[in-house]
Scaffold this motif. Structure first.
Motif, PDB file in Angstrom:
ATOM      1  N   VAL A 676       0.855  -1.180   0.000  1.00  0.00           N
ATOM      2  CA  VAL A 676       0.000   0.000   0.000  1.00  0.00           C
ATOM      3  C   VAL A 676       0.892   1.232   0.000  1.00  0.00           C
ATOM      4  N   GLN A 677       0.625   2.109  -0.937  1.00  0.00           N
ATOM      5  CA  GLN A 677       1.351   3.384  -0.954  1.00  0.00           C
ATOM      6  C   GLN A 677       0.853   4.225   0.202  1.00  0.00           C
ATOM      7  N   GLU A 678       1.810   4.771   0.963  1.00  0.00           N
ATOM      8  CA  GLU A 678       1.355   5.617   2.065  1.00  0.00           C
ATOM      9  C   GLU A 678       0.569   6.799   1.532  1.00  0.00           C
ATOM     10  N   ASN A 679      -0.183   7.394   2.435  1.00  0.00           N
ATOM     11  CA  ASN A 679      -1.077   8.500   2.099  1.00  0.00           C
ATOM     12  C   ASN A 679      -2.183   8.042   1.157  1.00  0.00           C
ATOM     13  N   ASN A 680      -2.547   6.753   1.260  1.00  0.00           N
ATOM     14  CA  ASN A 680      -3.623   6.218   0.425  1.00  0.00           C
ATOM     15  C   ASN A 680      -4.959   6.796   0.861  1.00  0.00           C
ATOM     16  N   THR A 762      -2.225 -15.405   7.031  1.00  0.00           N
ATOM     17  CA  THR A 762      -1.548 -14.157   7.389  1.00  0.00           C
ATOM     18  C   THR A 762      -1.478 -13.256   6.166  1.00  0.00           C
ATOM     19  N   VAL A 763      -1.916 -12.047   6.354  1.00  0.00           N
ATOM     20  CA  VAL A 763      -1.799 -11.034   5.307  1.00  0.00           C
ATOM     21  C   VAL A 763      -0.788 -10.007   5.797  1.00  0.00           C
ATOM     22  N   SER A 764       0.309  -9.948   5.110  1.00  0.00           N
ATOM     23  CA  SER A 764       1.349  -8.974   5.450  1.00  0.00           C
ATOM     24  C   SER A 764       1.108  -7.726   4.618  1.00  0.00           C
ATOM     25  N   VAL A 765       0.914  -6.632   5.325  1.00  0.00           N
ATOM     26  CA  VAL A 765       0.667  -5.351   4.657  1.00  0.00           C
ATOM     27  C   VAL A 765       1.953  -4.542   4.716  1.00  0.00           C
ATOM     28  N   PHE A 766       2.459  -4.237   3.563  1.00  0.00           N
ATOM     29  CA  PHE A 766       3.672  -3.437   3.449  1.00  0.00           C
ATOM     30  C   PHE A 766       3.285  -2.062   2.929  1.00  0.00           C
ATOM     31  N   ILE A 767       3.674  -1.046   3.708  1.00  0.00           N
ATOM     32  CA  ILE A 767       3.385   0.327   3.307  1.00  0.00           C
ATOM     33  C   ILE A 767       4.617   0.864   2.591  1.00  0.00           C
ATOM     34  N   THR A 768       4.432   1.186   1.362  1.00  0.00           N
ATOM     35  CA  THR A 768       5.558   1.701   0.568  1.00  0.00           C
ATOM     36  C   THR A 768       5.704   3.199   0.803  1.00  0.00           C
ATOM     37  N   ASP A 769       6.929   3.579   0.837  1.00  0.00           N
ATOM     38  CA  ASP A 769       7.253   4.946   1.223  1.00  0.00           C
ATOM     39  C   ASP A 769       7.038   5.908   0.072  1.00  0.00           C
ATOM     40  N   ALA A 810      13.251  10.404   7.610  1.00  0.00           N
ATOM     41  CA  ALA A 810      12.224   9.452   8.071  1.00  0.00           C
ATOM     42  C   ALA A 810      11.731   8.548   6.957  1.00  0.00           C
ATOM     43  N   ASP A 811      11.965   8.941   5.721  1.00  0.00           N
ATOM     44  CA  ASP A 811      11.591   8.065   4.610  1.00  0.00           C
ATOM     45  C   ASP A 811      12.544   6.885   4.554  1.00  0.00           C
ATOM     46  N   SER A 812      12.296   6.020   3.616  1.00  0.00           N
ATOM     47  CA  SER A 812      13.123   4.826   3.505  1.00  0.00           C
ATOM     48  C   SER A 812      13.527   4.630   2.060  1.00  0.00           C
ATOM     49  N   GLY A 813      14.426   3.684   1.904  1.00  0.00           N
ATOM     50  CA  GLY A 813      14.864   3.376   0.548  1.00  0.00           C
ATOM     51  C   GLY A 813      15.609   4.534  -0.062  1.00  0.00           C
ATOM     52  N   GLN A 814      15.397   4.684  -1.338  1.00  0.00           N
ATOM     53  CA  GLN A 814      16.111   5.759  -2.010  1.00  0.00           C
ATOM     54  C   GLN A 814      15.619   7.127  -1.552  1.00  0.00           C
ATOM     55  N   ASN A 815      14.407   7.166  -1.009  1.00  0.00           N
ATOM     56  CA  ASN A 815      13.922   8.427  -0.460  1.00  0.00           C
ATOM     57  C   ASN A 815      14.729   8.857   0.757  1.00  0.00           C
ATOM     58  N   ALA A 816      15.402   7.886   1.382  1.00  0.00           N
ATOM     59  CA  ALA A 816      16.207   8.186   2.567  1.00  0.00           C
ATOM     60  C   ALA A 816      17.702   8.207   2.258  1.00  0.00           C
ATOM     61  N   TRP A 817      18.040   8.008   0.999  1.00  0.00           N
ATOM     62  CA  TRP A 817      19.451   8.112   0.637  1.00  0.00           C
ATOM     63  C   TRP A 817      19.837   9.601   0.646  1.00  0.00           C
ATOM     64  N   LEU A 818      20.717   9.950   1.538  1.00  0.00           N
ATOM     65  CA  LEU A 818      21.078  11.361   1.715  1.00  0.00           C
ATOM     66  C   LEU A 818      22.415  11.659   1.038  1.00  0.00           C
ATOM     67  N   SER A 819      22.461  12.822   0.540  1.00  0.00           N
ATOM     68  CA  SER A 819      23.730  13.317  -0.038  1.00  0.00           C
ATOM     69  C   SER A 819      24.031  14.696   0.573  1.00  0.00           C
ATOM     70  N   VAL A 858      25.880  23.803   4.808  1.00  0.00           N
ATOM     71  CA  VAL A 858      25.789  22.437   4.251  1.00  0.00           C
ATOM     72  C   VAL A 858      24.319  22.128   3.912  1.00  0.00           C
ATOM     73  N   SER A 859      24.129  21.598   2.714  1.00  0.00           N
ATOM     74  CA  SER A 859      22.780  21.160   2.275  1.00  0.00           C
ATOM     75  C   SER A 859      22.735  19.629   2.248  1.00  0.00           C
ATOM     76  N   VAL A 860      21.702  19.120   2.897  1.00  0.00           N
ATOM     77  CA  VAL A 860      21.482  17.659   2.890  1.00  0.00           C
ATOM     78  C   VAL A 860      20.247  17.380   2.036  1.00  0.00           C
ATOM     79  N   ARG A 861      20.417  16.600   0.962  1.00  0.00           N
ATOM     80  CA  ARG A 861      19.315  16.292   0.052  1.00  0.00           C
ATOM     81  C   ARG A 861      19.070  14.774   0.019  1.00  0.00           C
ATOM     82  N   ASP A 862      17.777  14.442  -0.061  1.00  0.00           N
ATOM     83  CA  ASP A 862      17.459  13.012  -0.207  1.00  0.00           C
ATOM     84  C   ASP A 862      17.396  12.662  -1.684  1.00  0.00           C
ATOM     85  N   ASN A 863      17.107  11.389  -1.946  1.00  0.00           N
ATOM     86  CA  ASN A 863      17.132  10.903  -3.345  1.00  0.00           C
ATOM     87  C   ASN A 863      15.722  10.688  -3.892  1.00  0.00           C
ATOM     88  N   GLY A 864      14.735  11.281  -3.219  1.00  0.00           N
ATOM     89  CA  GLY A 864      13.362  11.096  -3.665  1.00  0.00           C
ATOM     90  C   GLY A 864      13.040  11.903  -4.895  1.00  0.00           C
TER      91      GLY A 864
END
Length: 1110
Positions: A676-680, A762-769, A810-819, A858-864
């Protein structure tokens, strides 16, 4: 009339059988007996055991059982005569059948005869023809009355209405039947009374007695007991001579009171001269005397003749006719001389006198004889008659008024034509002359037949055997009876006596020749023996009887009949092997081997036939049934008899298998994953589950529901809903990946059976970031929030680590990849930042010409997509000592003076608070020692609150693991190896497990792999040795644990390798909903300095959480 009938019911049981004795004609619903009590049956189980009366096919059900009371009651009218005809004993046989288990009791009901039938006569009226000459004491048989009741209730007596001629004689035969005869008491005279009517009454022996009457019509038959009587004793006429031929001289007339042949009178000359015989003729029928020759007065002046009138049986009388001739002048005188010497014999008598006398003539009967003629006169004429010696007749001689003698034959002994048909007598007439002369004549008496002999059968009983199904017109037997009488009296005819109407439809008898033949179907199974009463009757009504016993022999003409007495269909599919599902009854109406039957079913079904009682079979299961594999069965039962040739029949039984809720719903997949995409949007469907149940109808109807559970402390129903019919799962709320990344729910699939079966998945619900969170800079604090300065040694060389920007997303995956990027610097060429690590290093050596104050943005940017960013300012002082910076010195002094008073107040409050806290802690520790292991470390740690992101909301239970896990991290500077030890949860009371993983890294210059090494749902213990320069990365990890909102117990131990130096201990408790404070500068540069001052330090870091950090 049966309301007052008293009867006793007798019952006895023997080998499971019971017998009753009841009268016939009981009313419907009458109680015969309590069969349940007599057989010892459980009254409460009669219905469940399907108790019923079982009868043979095509038979009437006379009795039934009341399942509520256990009483055997009358169901149909019981007529003994209808059921058993005239048998001496009459029984109803049937079976009481019970199931579960099969139990059969033979029931016999003896039907007692009651006096419910009236005697009847076979013919009404009875017609008898009796000759009027029948003598006194003559007997005439009458057909007996018939009463279908038996024993004393049958015909017991007869009576006849009073009359003038007959009495009644009743005698008993050897077989018990009655012989009824009319006895002539007074002789009949047809001429006085031609017919008589008698009333015969038959009475049975019942109480009260019943009677039947019949009218006997007696027709008096004529006997030749009257001789003809002439109208005149002497006929005198005058006849002119020369009368023409055929002139009627006179007509004589005689009448006879008898009738028929006996009254028919014929005429003849009994005595006439030869001359007269040539001149006159007599008509025998009408008595006319005519002229047939010349009449000559000169020849004879007068003619006398006797005329005899005779009836058909030979009785006669006579009259005299005197004809006087009158002269006419027809001759001239002539003189003739004649000789007179021509004498006439005086004994001129007829040669033979013929008589016809019936054998029924009674003793003393008289028969008139013709007179003898003697030409002499006076005493020289006939004076007497003599009769020759014989056995039957005497002679009576008497004189007429004229003085002439005549004779009569008197019957001295009754005649019997069957013994002697003719009698010859010699009659002698003697005159009175001297010497006397005599003349003789022969009397021929013909004995006429009288009906005095009844027919006689050649056999009293005819016994024959007849195969059943013999074709029509087959001759069964020929009965024969003879009658010694002759003519009509000896003509015998045949007819059936009293036989049943059903027998009349099966057999016929030829009335002339006595041939009994078949005219209807003969069925051994309907009746095996026939007893036919045959009557032989002669022409005058005398009868006799014979019995024909026909034994029907059985042939194999009936195929077995298969009757399903009980069938439990549908059958529950969970029945055990050997369960009885039906009761089969096989009947074959044939007898002996023809009636022996074998039963079988096909081999490809899980059933078999088990012989039970008598001709019953139980249909039982041989294996387990499964409706889902085969819902029904078509069973063919074959029954074959042992006749020659054998006959067989089949019956198809359809058995349905009833569904039992023996299959739980089965999900199509072992587990389900939903992304499930968050903010559904709330209400949107996220996935569907599907379960099938092979059971039927409600047992196979699947209803879906969510098992009650909590997700992050809230009921699962506040997160998801499921359509109970389709299994589609909907989101109830909008999800936030940062608060809840994944969770599991149990979906229950339940059928509607009883009891219901269910299964879950069992239904595993994964919320995608989604990239909806900007990076959060932990160190240094974001721009504008605080002022922080880092010291840079003047001797710092190129690539020296100056500081580090710590940020999280707070995001995950590439959204949380910081540069990390330096977007503004005082000296752009002096410092560089690691794009991925955030480490600020010198690009070159520090020179004297470089400005002391260096500012970096310094600027910190995510990869979203799109990318989000945050900035911070970093202030660097190139100096070896803070004293070299005058601004800092002054600022510190002023600040100290202004806040001195404030600090004193705080100190006073703190001391008081500490004292109270100390007391509370002492009490708490005593209490905790009883419930928990004692903590190993003590101390206090304070972390700057500025390091915590302000928007992190903590909710307990957000993870998918319900258990709390413990991780121990041992961090020691300078080490290049990591030891991972897998331990069990503290909840399980154990700290260690048996598995240890050794991991060697090629570089330990940063702790970026720490998060990955600690990810997963297992428990990890970490022994990590790090250089002092990497201690700040520990802050990242600790902060991550803080972010997921779990309780953290941090025990930090700084341990110098020098053996005599005491280690420092720090302890921090972190509970959900509380802020975590860190010791100011614990992981800042001062702490790094302290760690760096120790050649080898060890940090013990212990925490608990339920979800690993990413």
């Amino acid at each position: 009339m049966f309301a007052f009938l008293f009867f006793v019911l007798m019952a006895h049981t023997a080998y499971g059988d019971v017998s009753y004795s009841v009268p016939e004609e009981m009313k419907r619903g009458s109680v015969i007996g309590n069969i349940a009590k007599d057989l010892g049956l459980d009254l409460n189980r009669l219905s469940s055991r399907k108790a019923r009366i079982d009868i043979e096919c095509n038979r009437k059900r006379y009795c039934d059982i009341n399942l509520n009371t256990g009483e055997l009651i009358v169901a149909e009218r019981i007529d003994r005569e209808e059921i058993c005809s005239e048998g001496l004993s009459c029984d109803l046989n049937f079976e009481l059948v019970l199931e579960h288990p099969l139990e059969i009791h033979r029931v016999t009901i003896e039907i007692q005869d009651i006096n419910d039938n009236t005697p009847t006569f076979p013919k009404d009226p009875i017609k008898l023809e009796i000759s009027e000459i029948s003598g006194k004491g003559s007997r005439f048989r009458v057909n007996e009355a018939h009463d279908v009741d038996i024993g004393q209730k049958g015909v017991q007596s007869y009576s006849i209405e009073k009359n003038d001629h007959f009495l009644l004689s009743v005698s008993t035969k050897a077989d018990g039947s009655k012989n009824v005869e009319l006895v002539l008491e007074r002789e009949l005279d047809r001429e006085q009374q031609k017919q008589l009517t008698l009333i015969l009454t038959a009475v049975d022996g019942g109480t009260p007695p019943r009677s039947g009457t019949v009218a006997i019509h007696v027709t008096v038959l004529d006997a030749n007991d009257n001789a003809p009587v002439f109208s005149q004793a002497v006929y005198k006429v005058s006849l002119p001579e020369n009368s023409p031929l055929d002139t009627v001289v006179v007509t004589v007339s005689a009448t006879d009171a008898d009738e028929g042949q006996n009254g028919e009178v014929t005429y003849e000359f009994s005595r006439i001269s030869k001359n007269a015989n040539l001149i006159f003729s007599l008509d025998p029928n009408n008595g006319e005397i005519k002229v047939k020759g010349p009449i000559d007065f000169e020849m004879s002046l007068r003619y006398e003749m006797l005329i005899e009138g005779k009836d058909g049986s030979g009785l006669s009388s006579d009259t005299k006719v005197i004809i006087e001739i009158t002269d006419v002048n027809d001759n001239a005188p002539i003189i003739v001389i004649k000789s007179l010497n021509t004498p006439v014999p005086e004994n001129a008598l007829p040669d033979i006198i013929k008589f016809e006398i019936r054998e029924s003539a009674v003793k003393g009967a008289r028969f008139l004889l013709e007179e003898a003629h003697d030409a002499d006169i006076g005493t020289n004429s006939v004076q007497t008659y003599n009769l020759g010696q014989n056995n039957y007749f005497e002679l009576a001689v008497a004189a007429k008024t004229t003085g002439k003698m005549y004779g009569e034959l008197v019957l001295n002994k009754e005649l019997d034509r069957e013994q002697q048909q003719e009698v010859t007598l010699i009659l002698t007439a003697v005159d009175g002359g001297t010497p006397p002369r005599s003349g003789t004549v022969s009397i021929h008496v013909t004995v006429l037949d009288a009906n005095d002999n009844a027919p006689v059968f050649s056999q009293a009983v005819y016994k024959v055997s007849l195969p059943e199904n013999s074709p029509l017109d087959t001759v069964v037997v020929t009965v024969s009876a003879t009658d010694a009488d002759e003519g009509q009296n000896g003509e015998v005819t045949y007819e059936f006596g009293h036989i049943s109407e059903s027998d009349m439809t099966l057999f016929s008898i030829d009335s002339i020749n006595g041939v009994i033949s078949i005219k209807g179907p003969i069925d051994f199974e309907e009746e095996a023996t026939f007893n036919l009463r045959i009557i032989a009757k002669d022409g005058s009504g005398l009868t006799s009887y014979s019995n024909v016993i026909i034994s029907v022999s059985d042939i194999n003409d009936n195929a077995p009949i298969i009757i399903v007495k009980s069938l439990n269909s549908p059958i529950p599919e969970n029945v055990l092997p050997g369960t009885e599902v039906g009761i089969i009854n096989v009947q074959d109406r044939d007898s002996e081997n023809n009636g022996q039957v074998r039963c079988s079913i096909q081999q490809n079904v899980p059933f078999k036939l088990v012989p039970s009682i008598k001709n019953y079979y139980s249909l039982v299961t041989t294996g387990e049934l499964d409706r889902e594999l085969l819902p029904d069965y078509n069973i063919t039962i074959t029954a074959t008899d042992e006749g020659s040739p054998p006959l067989s029949s089949t019956k198809n039984i359809h058995l349905t298998v009833a569904d039992v809720n023996d299959n739980p719903p089965v999900f199509q997949e072992q587990s389900y994953r939903a992304h499930v995409q968050e903010n559904n949007k709330p209400g949107s469907s996220i996935c569907s589950v599907s379960a099938t149940d092979p059971d039927w109808r409600q047992n196979g109807t699947v209803v879906y529901s969510l098992l009650s559970s909590d997700v992050n402390g809230a009921p699962v129903s506040s997160f998801l809903s499921i359509n109970g019919d389709t299994g589609v799962i909907h989101a109830v709320r909008s999800f936030d990946y940062e608060q809840l990344k994944r969770f599991k729910v149990l979906v229950l699939a339940r059928d509607n059976g009883s009891p219901p079966l269910s299964s879950n998945v069992t239904v595993s619900v994964f919320i995608t970031d989604e990239n909806d969170n900007s990076p959060q800079i932990l160190y240094p604090s974001p721009e504008g929030k605080s002022f922080m300065t880092e010291m840079v040694p003047k001797a710092a060389q190129a690539r020296s680590l100056i500081s580090k920007v710590i940020a999280v997303d707070a995001d995950s995956g590439q959204n949380a990849w910081l540069s990390y990027h330096i977007i503004k610097a005082t000296d752009p060429g002096l410092f560089t930042i690691g794009v991925h690590s955030g480490e600020i290093r010198t690009q070159r050596d520090i020179s004297e010409s470089d400005s002391m104050k260096q500012n970096l943005i310094v600027s910190v940017r995510d990869n979203g997509q799109p990318s989000l960013s945050a900035t911070c300012a970093l202030y660097l002082l190139i100096s070896d000592n803070l004293a070299e910076v005058p601004e800092l010195k002054d600022m510190s002094r002023d600040e100290s003076n202004s806040k001195l008073t404030f600090y004193l107040i705080i100190a006073l409050v703190s001391v008081s608070t500490f004292f109270l806290t100390f007391i509370i802690i002492i009490l708490a520790m005593r209490f905790c020692r009883r419930r928990k292991p004692r903590l190993l470390f003590d101390g206090a740690v304070a972390i700057p609150s500025a390091y915590l992101p302000p928007n992190y909301a903590e909710v307990e239970g957000a993870g998918t693991l319900r258990s709390t896990y413990s991780y121990d991290a041992y961090l020691t500077t300078g080490s290049r190896t990591s030891d991972f030890k897998f331990v069990r949860s503290y909840n399980e009371g154990t700290l260690t497990a048996g598995l240890t993983l050794k991991k060697t890294q090629s570089a330990v210059d940063d702790l970026e792999g720490l998060d990955a090494e600690m990810s997963g749902s297992f428990q990890v213990g970490l022994n990590y040795y790090i250089p002092p320069s990497h201690a700040p990365r520990l802050v990242d990890y600790v902060q991550c644990l803080h972010v997921i909102g779990q309780t953290i117990f941090a025990f930090i131990k700084y341990e110098n390798r020098k053996p005599k130096q005491k280690p420092a201990y720090f302890r921090q408790y972190r509970n959900p909903g509380q802020d975590m404070s860190w010791e100011n500068g614990m992981f800042g540069q001062p702490s790094i300095d302290r760690l760096a001052s120790r050649k080898r330090s060890r940090v013990l870091f212990t925490f608990k959480h339920s979800q690993v950090c990413n």
